[in-house]
Design a protein around this motif. Structure first.
Motif, short mmCIF file in Angstrom:
data_model
loop_
_atom_site.label_atom_id
_atom_site.label_comp_id
_atom_site.label_asym_id
_atom_site.label_seq_id
_atom_site.Cartn_x
_atom_site.Cartn_y
_atom_site.Cartn_z
N ILE A 55 44.57 47.15 38.39
CA ILE A 55 43.87 48.30 38.97
C ILE A 55 42.39 47.97 39.14
O ILE A 55 41.66 47.32 38.27
N ASP A 91 51.00 55.73 46.55
CA ASP A 91 49.62 55.70 46.56
C ASP A 91 49.26 55.91 44.77
O ASP A 91 47.95 55.82 44.70
N TRP A 92 50.08 56.44 44.11
CA TRP A 92 49.76 56.66 42.67
C TRP A 92 50.05 55.66 41.61
O TRP A 92 51.09 55.05 41.75
N LEU A 93 48.96 55.68 40.78
CA LEU A 93 49.12 54.85 39.61
C LEU A 93 48.25 55.90 38.61
O LEU A 93 47.42 56.50 38.70
N SER A 118 49.93 46.42 42.25
CA SER A 118 48.42 46.09 42.26
C SER A 118 48.08 47.40 43.25
O SER A 118 48.77 47.66 44.54
N ASP A 119 46.89 47.96 42.90
CA ASP A 119 46.37 48.75 43.81
C ASP A 119 45.51 48.29 45.07
O ASP A 119 44.81 48.72 45.84
N ARG A 171 48.70 51.27 50.39
CA ARG A 171 49.58 51.54 49.61
C ARG A 171 49.67 50.67 48.44
O ARG A 171 49.22 49.49 48.54
N LEU A 172 50.25 50.69 47.50
CA LEU A 172 50.45 50.06 46.33
C LEU A 172 51.07 48.69 46.66
O LEU A 172 52.14 48.78 47.37
N ARG A 179 39.87 54.99 40.09
CA ARG A 179 40.68 54.85 38.85
C ARG A 179 40.04 54.47 37.66
O ARG A 179 40.85 54.24 36.76
N ALA A 204 40.49 49.75 42.15
CA ALA A 204 40.01 50.86 42.90
C ALA A 204 38.89 51.55 41.96
O ALA A 204 39.36 52.01 40.80
N GLY A 218 41.84 48.89 46.08
CA GLY A 218 41.67 50.12 46.63
C GLY A 218 41.50 50.05 48.33
O GLY A 218 41.13 50.77 49.14
N ARG A 228 50.19 45.67 35.73
CA ARG A 228 49.46 46.57 36.67
C ARG A 228 48.21 46.29 36.87
O ARG A 228 47.28 46.34 36.02
#
Length: 312
Positions: free
Chosen positions: A286, A81-83, A206-207, A214-215, A291, A288, A210, A284
């Protein structure tokens, strides 16, 4: 607490925050760690502290290590789940940027790679590469031997170097041109142009704005090109999700070129690129909101270049 003690802490706040951000990859968590350090400073017997800067560095480092070792942090990082939280160029939390090693240590690529290090390896690597601490001081901060510090830094350097995709540093103007060409290819909808601009071992993450649990990860050029083509294709549903028709700007995020989508001074998404050998090595995405909090705060104080696309 007297004003002199507060001033002493405030003189170190920026350095502590940039250290904590490199260790945690989260601006919000870094700010919490710095605030906890201030509370420790407030409660300490300061007359017995010989070198306040060293004391504060040790406290904030160990607070960050505690966070990295916590069950919640291990779970979040383990399940994908982390970026890292992106930061806009000029954000003081990015910290020192005089050397290539300092700039590299805060890139999203290296922050992500550092997730594969043990907490102590990560701390030793950051203290050495980003802040140029001698091994004797790193040993004192981490409560290890000088020899152990050298070993941790050597292992961390080796692992990061082995998995870096972008290679040597690219000058900002060249990186921007590559991203502009890539964006034009994405907007054209021609997958073959995108494939040609990706390195053979390119990756994308990619997130999912949100919305995904999961990514989302893509590991072949063809899949990445399809993801990018679909992602940059405007649709009414995407505009509803974003809250309008964003302008697309190119900016530096964590030292790397990025496409930043903005509606009425509000950042709604960013795609951060890693460039190497004249091609795109990684992306990457992002979007969400959680973030993008600090990036949004910085953007409102920022004077951006004209958008490359005024209304997506």
């Amino acid at each position: 607490m007297d004003s002199a003690a507060i001033d002493r802490f405030e003189a170190s706040r920026g350095r502590l925050a940039s250290l904590a951000y490199r260790l945690l990859g989260s601006a919000a968590d870094a700010e919490d760690a710095v605030q906890d350090t201030f509370l420790r400073w407030q409660a300490a017997d300061r007359e017995r502290i010989e070198v306040p800067e060293a004391w504060l560095t040790k406290v904030v480092t160990h607070l960050c290590l505690d966070r990295l070792r916590s069950a919640q942090a291990r779970h979040e990082r383990a399940v994908g789940d982390w970026l890292p939280e992106p930061l806009l160029e000029g954000d003081p939390m990015l910290g020192p940027a005089e050397t290539f090693e300092q700039r590299e240590s805060v890139s999203l690529a290296v922050l992500t790679l550092m997730e594969r290090l043990s907490p102590v390896e990560r701390a030793a690597y950051v203290l050495r590469e980003a802040f140029s601490y001698p091994h004797a001081e790193i040993a004192g901060i981490l409560d290890i031997t000088e020899s152990a510090s050298q070993q941790h830094v050597h292992r961390a350097r080796r692992r990061v170097a082995a998995e870096r995709r972008g290679g040597d540093e690219v000058d900002p103007a060249s990186a921007r041109r590559i991203v502009e060409e890539f964006l034009a290819a994405a907007m054209s909808g021609r997958t073959e142009r995108l494939v040609a601009m990706l390195t053979a071992d390119a990756t994308a993450v990619s997130d999912g704005a949100g919305l995904a649990r999961r990514l989302l990860r893509y590991t072949t050029r063809e899949r990445i090109a399809s993801y990018v083509r679909a992602g940059f294709k405007p649709t009414p549903a995407k505009r509803r999700l974003a809250g309008g028709s964003p302008a697309l700007h190119i900016a530096l995020v964590n030292g790397s070129p990025a496409v930043v989508a903005v509606i009425d001074d509000r950042v709604v998404g960013a795609v951060v690129f890693e460039v190497g050998d004249g091609k795109v090595a990684s992306l990457r995405g992002i979007a969400a909101a959680g973030r993008l909090v600090r990036l949004n705060e910085a953007w409102r104080l920022h004077e951006p270049d004209a958008p490359v696309i005024s209304a997506w």
